[in-house]
Structure formats: structure tokens, C-alpha cells
Design a protein around this motif. Structure first.
Motif, short mmCIF file in Angstrom:
data_model
loop_
_atom_site.label_atom_id
_atom_site.label_comp_id
_atom_site.label_asym_id
_atom_site.label_seq_id
_atom_site.Cartn_x
_atom_site.Cartn_y
_atom_site.Cartn_z
N SER A 1 0.85 -1.19 0.00
CA SER A 1 0.00 0.00 0.00
C SER A 1 0.89 1.24 0.00
O SER A 1 2.01 1.22 0.50
CB SER A 1 -0.91 0.00 1.23
OG SER A 1 -0.12 0.21 2.37
N VAL A 2 0.35 2.29 -0.55
CA VAL A 2 1.10 3.54 -0.58
C VAL A 2 1.39 3.98 0.85
O VAL A 2 2.48 4.46 1.18
CB VAL A 2 0.32 4.63 -1.36
CG1 VAL A 2 0.97 5.99 -1.19
CG2 VAL A 2 0.25 4.28 -2.84
N GLU A 3 0.43 3.71 1.73
CA GLU A 3 0.61 4.08 3.14
C GLU A 3 1.87 3.47 3.74
O GLU A 3 2.69 4.15 4.33
CB GLU A 3 -0.59 3.56 3.95
CG GLU A 3 -1.58 4.63 4.29
CD GLU A 3 -2.83 4.02 4.87
OE1 GLU A 3 -2.72 3.05 5.66
OE2 GLU A 3 -3.92 4.49 4.50
N SER A 4 2.03 2.15 3.54
CA SER A 4 3.21 1.54 4.15
C SER A 4 4.49 2.00 3.46
O SER A 4 5.53 2.11 4.08
CB SER A 4 3.09 0.00 4.16
OG SER A 4 3.34 -0.50 2.87
N ARG A 5 4.36 2.30 2.21
CA ARG A 5 5.52 2.84 1.50
C ARG A 5 5.93 4.19 2.10
O ARG A 5 7.10 4.49 2.28
CB ARG A 5 5.15 3.02 0.01
CG ARG A 5 6.32 3.28 -0.88
CD ARG A 5 7.11 2.03 -1.09
NE ARG A 5 8.40 2.30 -1.67
CZ ARG A 5 9.34 1.38 -1.85
NH1 ARG A 5 9.11 0.14 -1.47
NH2 ARG A 5 10.49 1.69 -2.37
N LEU A 6 4.91 4.98 2.42
CA LEU A 6 5.18 6.30 2.97
C LEU A 6 5.85 6.20 4.34
O LEU A 6 6.72 6.99 4.68
CB LEU A 6 3.89 7.11 3.06
CG LEU A 6 3.36 7.64 1.71
CD1 LEU A 6 2.02 8.33 1.90
CD2 LEU A 6 4.37 8.58 1.08
N VAL A 7 5.44 5.18 5.08
CA VAL A 7 6.05 4.99 6.40
C VAL A 7 7.54 4.74 6.21
O VAL A 7 8.40 5.31 6.88
CB VAL A 7 5.37 3.82 7.16
CG1 VAL A 7 6.14 3.47 8.42
CG2 VAL A 7 3.92 4.17 7.45
N LYS A 8 7.86 3.88 5.23
CA LYS A 8 9.28 3.57 4.96
C LYS A 8 10.02 4.83 4.54
O LYS A 8 11.17 5.03 4.89
CB LYS A 8 9.40 2.51 3.86
CG LYS A 8 9.05 1.13 4.35
CD LYS A 8 9.27 0.13 3.25
CE LYS A 8 8.68 -1.21 3.66
NZ LYS A 8 8.46 -2.09 2.55
N ARG A 9 9.32 5.65 3.79
CA ARG A 9 9.97 6.86 3.30
C ARG A 9 10.31 7.77 4.47
O ARG A 9 11.40 8.31 4.56
CB ARG A 9 9.07 7.59 2.31
CG ARG A 9 9.84 8.55 1.44
CD ARG A 9 8.97 9.21 0.43
NE ARG A 9 8.14 10.24 1.06
CZ ARG A 9 7.25 10.98 0.41
NH1 ARG A 9 7.04 10.77 -0.87
NH2 ARG A 9 6.56 11.90 1.02
N GLU A 10 9.35 7.89 5.37
CA GLU A 10 9.59 8.71 6.55
C GLU A 10 10.78 8.17 7.32
O GLU A 10 11.61 8.91 7.83
CB GLU A 10 8.36 8.68 7.48
CG GLU A 10 7.13 9.39 6.92
CD GLU A 10 7.42 10.82 6.50
OE1 GLU A 10 8.07 11.53 7.29
OE2 GLU A 10 7.03 11.21 5.38
N LYS B 1 -0.91 3.99 -7.80
CA LYS B 1 -2.26 4.04 -8.40
C LYS B 1 -3.24 3.43 -7.42
O LYS B 1 -2.96 2.35 -6.86
CB LYS B 1 -2.21 3.18 -9.65
CG LYS B 1 -3.36 3.30 -10.61
CD LYS B 1 -3.06 2.26 -11.69
CE LYS B 1 -3.74 2.34 -12.94
NZ LYS B 1 -3.19 1.41 -13.91
N GLY B 2 -4.36 4.07 -7.20
CA GLY B 2 -5.44 3.49 -6.38
C GLY B 2 -4.96 3.04 -5.00
O GLY B 2 -5.37 1.99 -4.51
N GLY B 3 -4.06 3.80 -4.41
CA GLY B 3 -3.61 3.46 -3.05
C GLY B 3 -2.55 2.37 -3.01
O GLY B 3 -2.11 1.96 -1.94
N THR B 4 -2.13 1.88 -4.17
CA THR B 4 -1.13 0.80 -4.18
C THR B 4 0.14 1.27 -4.86
O THR B 4 0.11 1.99 -5.87
CB THR B 4 -1.69 -0.43 -4.96
OG1 THR B 4 -2.93 -0.78 -4.39
CG2 THR B 4 -0.73 -1.62 -4.88
#
Ligand code: NCD
Length: 503
Positions: free
Chosen positions: A334-343, A439-442
């Protein structure tokens, strides 16, 4: 079959069938008879268009068409045509089909001309067949058919012999088609030995020998065990460098001495004509020299080809294969978990991934490639390229502590994605590329395999003499072999570097 463009387009059985039919046509050709065939239409027309000088191919094709009972129109002298008014090649092709050509026999100075004409006809739904009568230095398949008909008539077989080629192997289209034929025959019989004699400037390029076992030398003595020697004229008109031309001109001559001291007693000397000094005038009428009979076989060989093309002109033609590129998903989250990694500062994305909704990051591009990819996408993929939509990040560090030379370019597409057709071309340009799709949250990270082909119109052919560089509508298309792109028209392989430089 609808068209006859290259021996490589056929399987051996079909080629042998045509040769067999050509053999049946020999007596008609020699006795000026007309074979009867039910599909014949006396108003059907063969148009013979020679955009380069031609004697044998033109006259024998006309004769073949007439003996097949078809109308024949030979267009001679381009000065009398609208090509002299700079009409494009493709427009000329359309004109001939629209005005009633059923079979077009065409010769062009550009490689790939006949192929291009055949594709125009298929695309536009014309029931017009194309016969390649020589396309620049590329191929001359009807000449190979008559050469092998000659061999069949003289040896009673088309395999189990040693054949030597001498002269201009690099630019002689007749020899290239002979080699296609031998490659096909050797796949089944495996007993044709190939020898080649030329100076380096006229020798076959490495890529012209792929799949063939060619023994090479620069001495006529090397041909002493050949059953057949095919000599060829130096293709003067194809040399742009006059110094190179000087080195190759007049180097070999099969003369009385060669016939009596070097070559086998029963050797057959063939030549497609017109001849230069490579077959000395003093042996013109020697029993070994069969080039005259050979040109005569041009008529029955072309009768068989014309019949097949005429009958095949209404048939369905297989659509050109789409370029394929296999994609492998290596990360999906998910984009969310990706963002966590980015942070958390993990992975290269911390530097440049501003996209959370929709977009794409094309990464692992070599330094300098970012601009090239951007250029390609703006020009061909219909992407919005204004500021803010495509960003190129140059020299991004791919991992902590990475030395500078491992810096990579990255292209970021905001709010847009590339179509499937662009993964392959970018992968061809940049072997390490990764495609990150949001795309679409993924978030999906994709790697692409080397594509099997590069679709039409994205890259230019680096060969100036390719038809794709000689007509405003023509678009180059390539198939990929190893890491080379082979032009579908001029058949030349090009390296990644060459393709990129010509972009
Ligand atoms: C050849 C050609 O045009 O390629 N001639 C022919 O068709 N018989 C050979 C040549 O021009 O040297």
C-alpha cells in the motif's frame, strides 16, 4: 503467399515447392509457351518498377509475366515519373495499387523498400502483391531463386556441394539472399559448405554471417575445392568512401589461369550480371561459365513466383506481431506503508517520491538518461510534459554511501502513467530500469524483461539508406536479438548506443 520479399520469410518446404514449380516452368520459358492455370485473369496486371538500373531482372520479370498470360507494364526511367517531382515512395506505391496493379515487382535503392510497400498494401487492404527485385544492398530473393534453380538444373540437387563467393560480399544483395537460402537448406541438409573470398573492405560484416559457417580468405586459391563459384560485381554505387572503393576494385579475376590452374575441373562459374573484371572476358564462352544460362532461368523462376503471388494476393495476411515485453512485479504494497518507509528514510525513495495519489517513478536510469526518457515520453507517449508533470532528477544516489559513479537519474511522472507499449523501449535503452507505479492506493515496483521488438515510430533506424529514413511517413520498427535492435526493413542490427544516438 501474398508477397515475396525475403527468403527469410519462408520455410524450406515452401521454397522447395516454388523451385519445383520453377523447374516445371523451364520448358514453357524456353519454348515460349503459356502454362494454363485456372486462376489466371488476362486483364490482371504485373507492374515492373525499377527505381535502380536493371536489365536482367526487369526483362525476365516482364517476360515471366507475359508468359503467365498477364498484362505487364514496365516503368522505365524515374525521370518520366512523379518520383522526379519528389513524390514520396509510399505515395507512389499507393498510386500503382489504386490504378490497377495486381503484382508489383519493385527495385529500390533503399533497403526495405519492397517490405514497406507490402505493408502499405496490407494496411490499406489492397489485393496487390509485392515482389522484391532488389532493395539497396539488402536482399534480392528472386535472384537467389533463379540461382538455385540453375544449381538444381545443373547438379540435380540443391545441397551437398561446396560453394564459393567472390567479390563484393558486403554490398551484394544477391549474395545475401543466396546466404539466406543456404541457411534454410543447411537447417535440413547441413551439407553445403560456404567459402568467401574478398578484401576486408568488401567482406561480409560479422552480422551478415550469423547462423552461417563461412570460411573466408583473400585468395582465389582458397576456392580450389568449390563445385560452384559465384562471382559478383563490386557494387560501386554503394561506396561513399572512394578510397575504400579503390581497395576493392579489380582485386579478383577468374581468368584462363584460374580455370586451368586453381579451380576444379568441373567447377561451375555463376554470376548474377552485370559482370565486371571478376569474370575475365577471355573466359566468357568457356564451358564452365554458366552465367548466360543462369540469367535465362530468371524467366521460369519468376513465372513460379508471379503465379504464387498473383493467386495469394487476395489471401489474408497475418497481422504484424505486437511488440511484447514481460513485466515482473517485484514489490507490491500500500502507498501508506511505502510512505512509512519513506519517513523512516529507508530506500532511495526518500529523495524523490513526492507522489501519493497517482503517478510513476522511473528509476535506475544511467546518468544522462533521464532527459532522454523524458524526451521519448513527451514526444511519443502523449504525456503532459509541462513543468510539474515530468521531473527529471539527475544523479540521485541509489543507496547510502554509494560512490558517485553509481548515481542514477530518475524520472517522476505526476498524475500520469505510461502505456504498456513504453516499458519495452525504455527497458531496451536502460537495462536496469525500474518502474514504480502509484495508483489506487497501491505502490507497485515493476522490472521489465528485454522486449522482443521495439514498436514502430519510436526509434529511428541509424542506417541512412533504410527506407524508413527516406519517406516522410515511414516509421522504423525493430526486433530485438540479444541486446541488438534489428531493423525490420533494412535488416541491419544496431547497438543500444547507435539507437540512442539517433533518437
Ligand atoms: C544484380 C543486382 O541488381 O543486384 N543484378 C541482377 O539483378 N541480376 C547484381 C549487381 O548489380 O551487381
Amino acid at each position: 503467399m501474398k508477397h515475396f520479399i525475403s527468403i527469410q520469410d519462408f520455410g524450406l518446404d515452401e521454397i522447395l515447392d516454388i523451385l519445383e514449380e520453377a523447374q516445371e516452368m523451364v520448358s514453357y520459358a524456353e519454348e515460349r509457351g503459356q502454362p494454363s492455370w485456372p486462376a489466371r485473369n488476362p486483364l490482371a496486371k504485373v507492374t515492373v518498377l525499377m527505381m535502380e538500373p536493371s536489365t536482367r531482372t526487369r526483362i525476365s520479370t516482364c517476360q515471366a509475366g507475359e508468359l503467365m498470360g498477364l498484362r505487364v507494364e514496365a516503368i522505365v526511367g524515374m525521370d518520366a515519373t512523379s518520383f522526379a517531382k519528389k513524390e514520396s515512395f509510399i505515395d507512389g506505391m499507393r498510386t500503382l495499387a489504386e490504378e490497377g496493379t495486381d503484382v508489383l515487382a519493385v527495385r529500390t535503392e533503399w533497403a526495405g523498400g519492397a517490405r514497406m510497400a507490402s505493408e502499405v498494401y496490407d494496411r490499406m487492404g489492397y489485393a496487390t502483391s509485392v515482389i522484391n527485385c532488389g532493395d539497396g544492398p539488402n536482399r534480392h530473393p528472386t535472384q537467389a531463386m533463379l540461382n538455385f534453380l540453375t544449381i538444381m538444373m545443373r547438379l540435380g540437387r540443391v545441397h551437398d556441394f561446396c560453394i564459393g563467393f567472390v567479390g563484393d560480399l558486403r554490398y551484394s544483395r544477391t549474395i545475401h539472399s543466396d546466404l539466406d537460402m543456404i541457411q534454410l537448406l543447411n537447417q535440413r541438409f547441413g551439407d553445403i559448405r560456404i567459402k568467401a573470398v574478398s578484401v576486408p573492405e568488401a567482406a561480409l560484416y560479422e552480422w551478415q554471417k550469423i547462423g552461417l559457417d563461412v570460411q573466408e580468405s583473400d585468395s582465389l586459391e582458397f576456392l580450389s575445392d568449390c563445385d560452384i563459384v559465384c562471382a559478383t560485381r563490386i557494387q560501386k554505387e554503394r561506396y561513399t568512401d572512394k578510397n575504400e572503393l579503390k581497395k576493392v576494385q579489380g582485386r579478383y579475376s577468374i581468368d584462363v589461369r584460374a580455370l586451368s590452374k586453381v579451380l576444379r575441373d568441373n567447377v561451375l562459374i555463376m554470376h548474377p550480371g552485370p559482370r565486371g573484371p571478376e569474370v575475365a572476358p577471355e573466359i566468357s564462352e568457356d564451358r564452365h561459365v554458366i552465367m548466360w544460362k543462369q540469367m535465362g532461368y530468371g524467366v521460369p523462376a519468376r513465372m513460379a513466383i508471379i503465379r504464387r503471388c498473383f493467386e495469394g494476393r487476395l489471401g489474408k495476411v497475418a497481422a504484424l506481431e505486437d511488440a511484447l515485453c514481460v513485466l515482473k512485479t517485484i514489490v507490491e504494497e500500500s502507498v501508506e506503508s511505502r510512505l512509512v518507509k519513506r519517513e523512516a528514510g529507508e530506500g532511495a525513495f526518500r529523495y524523490f517520491m513526492p507522489i501519493t495519489e497517482r503517478g510513476m517513478v522511473i528509476g535506475h536510469l544511467s546518468l544522462g538518461a533521464g532527459d532522454r526518457v523524458k524526451h521519448l515520453l513527451k514526444k511519443h507517449a502523449g504525456l503532459r510534459g509541462d513543468e510539474g508533470c515530468i521531473h527529471v532528477h539527475e544523479g540521485v544516489k541509489v543507496a547510502k554511501g554509494t560512490p558517485d559513479e553509481r548515481r542514477k537519474d530518475v524520472v517522476v511522472l505526476e498524475g500520469q502513467h505510461i502505456g504498456q507499449g513504453f516499458y519495452g523501449p525504455i527497458r531496451f535503452m536502460e537495462p536496469d530500469v525500474t518502474f514504480n507505479v502509484i495508483k489506487g492506493g497501491t505502490f507497485t515496483k515493476v522490472k521489465a524483461d528485454m522486449p522482443n521488438a521495439l514498436p514502430a515510430g519510436i526509434f529511428k533506424c541509424p542506417n541512412d539508406d533504410c527506407i524508413t529514413n527516406r519517406d516522410p511517413e515511414a516509421k522504423a520498427r525493430f526486433y530485438v536479438q540479444g541486446d541488438m535492435a534489428v531493423c525490420s526493413y533494412c535488416c541491419r542490427p544496431h547497438s543500444r548506443q547507435d539507437i540512442i544516438e539517433k533518437m
